[in-house]
Design a protein around this motif. Structure first.
Motif: not given
Length: 186
Positions: A4, A160, A165
C-alpha cells in the motif's frame, strides 16, 4: 506481495514504481469514469538531451526539477469503439521509448463471487452480469512494462479513492501487463 503506497512513492521504490504511482496520481485528478489512457515511458535524462524543447514543455528542463528517471508521456486518446486488445496490437514503439503504461477502469468481483458466474455467457452478457452484481468493485488499474521485462501495477478502488489506499505490485494485473509487453515485440 502488494504494497500500500503512502502519500508518495516508497523511499526505495524503483523508477517503474515511481512512474506508475505518478500516472495513478495524475489519473486520480481527472476523476472516475474516464477512458483508458496510454503512456510512453522515456528515460528522463535522455529526453533532456535529445528533446530539450519537449523536456522544457514537460517541466523537465532543469535537472533539479525531477528525480524521476522515467517520464510518462500521455499518448493520443484511444479510438472509440476499438477493443483494447485490438488497439494494443497496432502499436509499435520507437527505440527511444523505454516502456509503456496504461490506466484503465474496470469492474471486478471478489474471488468468492467467481464461483457464481453463470455458464455460457457471451462477453457482453458477462459484462452486464458483473455490472449488476452486488459485490462488484470499481477499480482503476495502472500497469507499466519496460522493454527489459520489468512490470509494475497500481490498483485503486473507487470506494477507497485515496493515495494511501493504492495497492502496488508487479503481478496484480498480469493480462494487461502481457498485452503491453507485446507492444515491444517485433
Amino acid at each position: 506481495m502488494p504494497n500500500v503506497s503512502p502519500a508518495g512513492p516508497p523511499m526505495a521504490a524503483s523508477p517503474l514504481t515511481v512512474a506508475v504511482l505518478e500516472i495513478d496520481a495524475y489519473a486520480s485528478t481527472l476523476g472516475w469514469d474516464q477512458p483508458a489512457r496510454l503512456f510512453a515511458l522515456v528515460d528522463t535524462a535522455r529526453l533532456r538531451v535529445q528533446e530539450p524543447g519537449l523536456a522544457a514543455q514537460l517541466g523537465l528542463d532543469d535537472a533539479a526539477s525531477t528525480t524521476a528517471s522515467l517520464t510518462p508521456i500521455e499518448q493520443e486518446e484511444l479510438p472509440a469503439g476499438t477493443a483494447l486488445d485490438d488497439f494494443l496490437g497496432t502499436i509499435a514503439w520507437p527505440d527511444s521509448v523505454a516502456g509503456c503504461a496504461m490506466t484503465v477502469e474496470r469492474l471486478m468481483l471478489p474471488p468468492s463471487a467467481e464461483a457464481s458466474v453463470p455458464e455460457g455467457l457471451s462477453d457482453n452478457q458477462l459484462t452486464q452480469w458483473v455490472a449488476k452484481h452486488p459485490d462488484r468493485q470499481e477499480v482503476r488499474m495502472t500497469v507499466a512494462v519496460l522493454r527489459d521485462g520489468a512490470r509494475e501495477s497500481a490498483v485503486r478502488l473507487r470506494e477507497k479513492d485515496s493515495p494511501t489506499e493504492v495497492l502496488t505490485g508487479a503481478g496484480l494485473v498480469p493480462g494487461l501487463a502481457e498485452a503491453l509487453a507485446a507492444t515491444f515485440e517485433s
